[in-house]
Scaffold this motif. Structure first.
Motif, mmCIF file in Angstrom:
data_model
loop_
_atom_site.group_PDB
_atom_site.id
_atom_site.type_symbol
_atom_site.label_atom_id
_atom_site.label_comp_id
_atom_site.label_asym_id
_atom_site.label_seq_id
_atom_site.Cartn_x
_atom_site.Cartn_y
_atom_site.Cartn_z
ATOM 1 N N LYS A 1 -4.563 -15.020 39.451
ATOM 2 C CA LYS A 1 -4.592 -13.500 40.463
ATOM 3 C C LYS A 1 -3.809 -12.715 39.503
ATOM 4 C CE LYS A 1 -5.597 -15.366 45.088
ATOM 5 N NZ LYS A 1 -5.061 -15.730 46.373
ATOM 6 N N ARG A 2 -2.623 -12.985 39.138
ATOM 7 C CA ARG A 2 -1.743 -11.995 38.583
ATOM 8 C C ARG A 2 -2.163 -11.677 37.188
ATOM 9 N NH1 ARG A 2 2.356 -15.756 40.211
ATOM 10 N NH2 ARG A 2 2.533 -16.551 37.977
ATOM 11 N N ARG A 3 -3.284 -12.453 36.469
ATOM 12 C CA ARG A 3 -3.746 -12.511 35.147
ATOM 13 C C ARG A 3 -4.867 -11.394 35.360
ATOM 14 N NH1 ARG A 3 -4.382 -17.149 33.369
ATOM 15 N NH2 ARG A 3 -2.393 -17.054 31.846
ATOM 16 N N SER A 4 -5.613 -11.460 36.504
ATOM 17 C CA SER A 4 -6.743 -10.559 36.743
ATOM 18 C C SER A 4 -6.333 -9.373 36.985
ATOM 19 C CB SER A 4 -7.369 -11.116 38.004
ATOM 20 O OG SER A 4 -8.088 -12.320 37.848
ATOM 21 N N LEU A 5 -4.965 -9.255 37.834
ATOM 22 C CA LEU A 5 -4.578 -7.787 38.043
ATOM 23 C C LEU A 5 -3.955 -7.238 36.895
ATOM 24 C CD1 LEU A 5 -2.372 -8.518 41.484
ATOM 25 C CD2 LEU A 5 -4.485 -7.184 41.133
ATOM 26 N N GLN A 6 -3.498 -7.745 35.870
ATOM 27 C CA GLN A 6 -2.990 -7.329 34.504
ATOM 28 C C GLN A 6 -4.275 -6.724 33.888
ATOM 29 O OE1 GLN A 6 -0.895 -10.654 32.862
ATOM 30 N NE2 GLN A 6 1.009 -10.003 33.906
ATOM 31 N N SER A 7 -5.454 -7.637 34.070
ATOM 32 C CA SER A 7 -6.470 -7.290 33.361
ATOM 33 C C SER A 7 -7.042 -5.933 33.821
ATOM 34 C CB SER A 7 -7.617 -8.375 33.283
ATOM 35 O OG SER A 7 -8.741 -7.923 32.877
ATOM 36 N N ALA A 8 -7.060 -6.004 35.152
ATOM 37 C CA ALA A 8 -7.639 -4.552 35.817
ATOM 38 C C ALA A 8 -6.813 -3.338 35.373
ATOM 39 C CB ALA A 8 -7.476 -4.852 37.335
ATOM 40 N N ARG A 9 -5.701 -3.534 35.313
ATOM 41 C CA ARG A 9 -4.535 -2.473 35.049
ATOM 42 C C ARG A 9 -5.085 -2.037 33.336
ATOM 43 N NH1 ARG A 9 -0.442 -5.190 37.927
ATOM 44 N NH2 ARG A 9 0.368 -5.960 35.935
ATOM 45 N N ARG A 10 -5.121 -2.836 32.582
ATOM 46 C CA ARG A 10 -5.414 -2.780 31.270
ATOM 47 C C ARG A 10 -6.736 -1.854 31.092
ATOM 48 N NH1 ARG A 10 -3.328 -7.906 30.022
ATOM 49 N NH2 ARG A 10 -5.390 -8.917 29.940
ATOM 50 N N LYS A 11 -7.639 -2.543 32.016
ATOM 51 C CA LYS A 11 -9.023 -1.496 31.813
ATOM 52 C C LYS A 11 -8.874 -0.326 32.193
ATOM 53 C CE LYS A 11 -11.919 -5.572 32.167
ATOM 54 N NZ LYS A 11 -12.756 -5.314 31.087
ATOM 55 N N LYS A 12 -8.036 0.088 33.318
ATOM 56 C CA LYS A 12 -7.760 1.363 33.627
ATOM 57 C C LYS A 12 -7.262 2.464 32.715
ATOM 58 C CE LYS A 12 -7.065 0.870 38.797
ATOM 59 N NZ LYS A 12 -6.281 0.963 39.925
ATOM 60 N N THR A 13 -6.561 1.704 31.833
ATOM 61 C CA THR A 13 -5.407 2.541 30.521
ATOM 62 C C THR A 13 -6.463 2.485 29.410
ATOM 63 O OG1 THR A 13 -4.138 0.493 29.852
ATOM 64 C CG2 THR A 13 -3.381 1.964 31.556
ATOM 65 N N ASN A 14 -7.612 1.560 29.572
ATOM 66 C CA ASN A 14 -8.724 1.603 28.261
ATOM 67 C C ASN A 14 -8.134 0.847 27.079
ATOM 68 O OD1 ASN A 14 -11.515 2.538 28.031
ATOM 69 N ND2 ASN A 14 -10.720 3.812 26.261
ATOM 70 N N VAL A 15 -7.052 0.087 27.498
ATOM 71 C CA VAL A 15 -6.556 -1.054 26.302
ATOM 72 C C VAL A 15 -7.615 -2.172 26.030
ATOM 73 C CG1 VAL A 15 -4.574 -2.455 25.562
ATOM 74 C CG2 VAL A 15 -4.049 -0.226 26.810
ATOM 75 N N LYS A 16 -8.158 -2.308 25.024
ATOM 76 C CA LYS A 16 -9.090 -3.269 24.816
ATOM 77 C C LYS A 16 -8.419 -4.695 24.438
ATOM 78 C CE LYS A 16 -12.447 -0.491 25.264
ATOM 79 N NZ LYS A 16 -13.518 -0.649 26.693
ATOM 80 N N THR A 17 -8.912 -5.712 24.987
ATOM 81 C CA THR A 17 -8.325 -7.051 24.786
ATOM 82 C C THR A 17 -9.125 -7.812 23.683
ATOM 83 O OG1 THR A 17 -7.385 -7.290 26.919
ATOM 84 C CG2 THR A 17 -7.776 -9.117 25.761
ATOM 85 N N ILE A 18 -8.365 -8.376 22.654
ATOM 86 C CA ILE A 18 -8.865 -9.098 21.667
ATOM 87 C C ILE A 18 -8.233 -10.769 21.755
ATOM 88 C CG2 ILE A 18 -9.285 -9.454 19.055
ATOM 89 C CD1 ILE A 18 -8.967 -6.323 18.882
ATOM 90 N N ALA A 19 -9.179 -11.535 21.837
ATOM 91 C CA ALA A 19 -8.723 -12.867 21.931
ATOM 92 C C ALA A 19 -8.967 -13.638 20.694
ATOM 93 C CB ALA A 19 -9.425 -13.416 23.103
ATOM 94 N N LEU A 20 -7.911 -14.267 20.121
ATOM 95 C CA LEU A 20 -8.097 -15.226 19.059
ATOM 96 C C LEU A 20 -8.587 -16.758 19.767
ATOM 97 C CD1 LEU A 20 -4.629 -14.359 17.355
ATOM 98 C CD2 LEU A 20 -6.938 -13.791 16.440
ATOM 99 N N VAL A 21 -9.769 -17.278 19.265
ATOM 100 C CA VAL A 21 -10.179 -18.488 19.648
ATOM 101 C C VAL A 21 -10.697 -19.254 18.757
ATOM 102 C CG1 VAL A 21 -10.864 -17.504 22.108
ATOM 103 C CG2 VAL A 21 -12.366 -17.398 19.969
ATOM 104 N N GLY A 22 -10.731 -20.532 18.795
ATOM 105 C CA GLY A 22 -11.367 -21.404 17.632
ATOM 106 C C GLY A 22 -10.452 -22.837 17.696
ATOM 107 N N TYR A 23 -11.128 -23.471 16.553
ATOM 108 C CA TYR A 23 -10.488 -24.880 16.349
ATOM 109 C C TYR A 23 -8.997 -24.816 16.310
ATOM 110 C CZ TYR A 23 -12.156 -29.442 15.509
ATOM 111 O OH TYR A 23 -12.763 -30.707 15.253
ATOM 112 N N THR A 24 -8.530 -25.899 16.826
ATOM 113 C CA THR A 24 -6.832 -25.798 16.484
ATOM 114 C C THR A 24 -6.546 -25.881 15.061
ATOM 115 O OG1 THR A 24 -4.835 -27.273 17.293
ATOM 116 C CG2 THR A 24 -6.990 -28.598 16.581
#
Length: 417
Positions: A187-210
């Protein structure tokens, strides 16, 4: 190889089954098992391969091969046997009995041990314990024999094996508690994500093999100091850092790495951590250009599909500094070396291109008499440079496209990213 084994570390011998399902990847699985052993702080002692046409319900691979393995292990004391797959509780007990009561673990147990070893944050520890208890619970037998085989060492870090923790009611209650705690984190992470969307800060995730260099890339892009080590699952806890490219601000998130046949219960346990990948605006799928990158990419995409991932992504081929012919790499991928700082400008340019409809570079002129009007709008943009002259301010700025019309009176020229 017996004489080369370090007696101060736990020694692990691998049983590598070869089945119809893993016939094309058993060598990769075996190599990964060796890396897992080293990441767990143990010593690889050898491997025995077994073709399995039909799975033996009691011992998976059959008594004859177990007898052969028992002969190979003769003279080696305190050897742990790793079955490089998943065993039922009864199969674990039967294999152990056939090998003169040696400790037997499977692939999931070893991965869980590494997770417990590397989890540092409270959230990471909660997720590891949840995964361990979910794995242990269905393996509880009448007298708890399956757990009595586990002792301090590889495969047993974390919740432990006290009588209380092996009680079914306790584990059910503990699972509910852990799931509730992780939901609060979600829930806290969802709230943080919603706040970032309001400020228009785009999120980039590093994913992949270990162990493909995701944390090294994060340190390079953001100036962070994330732990980097040449071992599997060195980074378990999620890390987020801000960084900018040509005045555009982004949030970069590092996530837990994937692996061939990563057990489903581990994916479920770490789903809250992987939410950052699911809800990102862009994912960078990082592969090792010097390794089995086709397999790494397929594994990552399959795992993301299982998580119902739908965001755009770029394929980044890391560790490519010694690759002479880059055309051999997957079409459309971006060849970089995070360690040598090669190809990073190209990567940054491609990131900006992905968001070219979201932002625009603008040259603004703000007369001094309209300074107050501009100040009311200023929080909506990012100034790259400001030059004062006799008539007003000459400003180079990055403006989110959805706000660009508000700045029409001041815009002299627009440049697309």
């Amino acid at each position: 190889m017996h004489e080369n084994i370090d007696n101060t570390l736990e020694k692990i011998y691998i049983i590598q089954p070869i089945t119809r399902e893993n016939a094309e990847k058993y060598k990769v699985l075996q190599a990964e098992a060796v890396s897992l052993i080293e990441s767990a702080g143990a010593v690889y002692a050898g491997t025995i391969y077994q073709n399995v046409r039909e799975i033996n319900a009691a011992t998976f691979i059959g008594g004859g091969k177990l007898a052969e393995l028992n002969e190979r292990l003769e003279g080696l004391e305190e050897i742990t046997v790793l079955f490089n797959g998943e065993l039922s509780p009864s199969q674990t007990l039967n294999i152990s009995a056939a090998l003169n009561d040696r400790k037997v673990i499977d692939r999931t147990t070893l991965i869980l041990d590494i997770f417990a070893r590397n989890a540092k944050s409270n959230e990471g520890k909660l997720q590891v314990e949840l995964a361990q208890l979910k794995y242990i619970y269905p393996r509880l037998k009448g007298k708890g024999e399956a757990l009595s085989r586990l002792g301090g060492g590889v495969g047993t870090r974390g919740p432990g094996e006290t009588k209380l923790e092996t009680d079914r009611r306790y584990i059910r209650g503990r699972l509910k508690f852990l799931e509730a705690r992780l939901k609060e984190t979600e829930k806290r992470r969802s709230l943080q994500s919603a706040r970032r969307k309001k400020t228009n800060v785009k999120t980039i995730a590093l994913v992949g093999y270990t162990n493909t260099g995701k944390s090294t890339l994060m340190n390079l892009l953001t100036g962070a100091d994330v732990y980097v080590q040449n071992e599997l699952f060195a980074t378990l806890d999620p890390t987020a850092r801000n960084f900018t490219i040509d005045g555009v601000e982004f949030l970069l998130v590092d996530t837990v790495g994937f692996l061939q046949d990563l057990p489903h219960n581990l994916i479920e346990a770490f789903k809250s951590t992987l939410e950052s990948a699911l809800h990102c605006d862009l994912a960078l799928i990082v592969c090792d250009a010097t390794g089995e990158y086709d397999m790494q990419l397929k594994t990552t995409l399959a795992t993301l599909k299982e998580l119902e991932f739908s965001s755009p992504y770029l394929v980044v081929m890391n560790k490519s500094e010694d690759i002479k012919d880059k055309t051999l790499l997957p079409y459309g991928s971006i060849a970089i070396s995070a360690k040598e700082n090669i190809g990073i400008t190209t990567l940054q340019r491609e990131i900006l291109r992905t968001f070219q409809n979201e932002f625009c570079f603008c040259s603004l002129f703000v007369p001094y008499e309209k300074a107050n009007e501009y100040l009311s709008l200023k929080p909506l943009l990012t100034e790259r440079s400001v030059l004062f002259n006799d008539e007003g301010q000459q400003i180079e700025a990055v403006i989110p496209s959805r706000y660009a019309d508000k700045f029409t009176p001041f815009i002299q020229r627009r440049h697309t990213i």
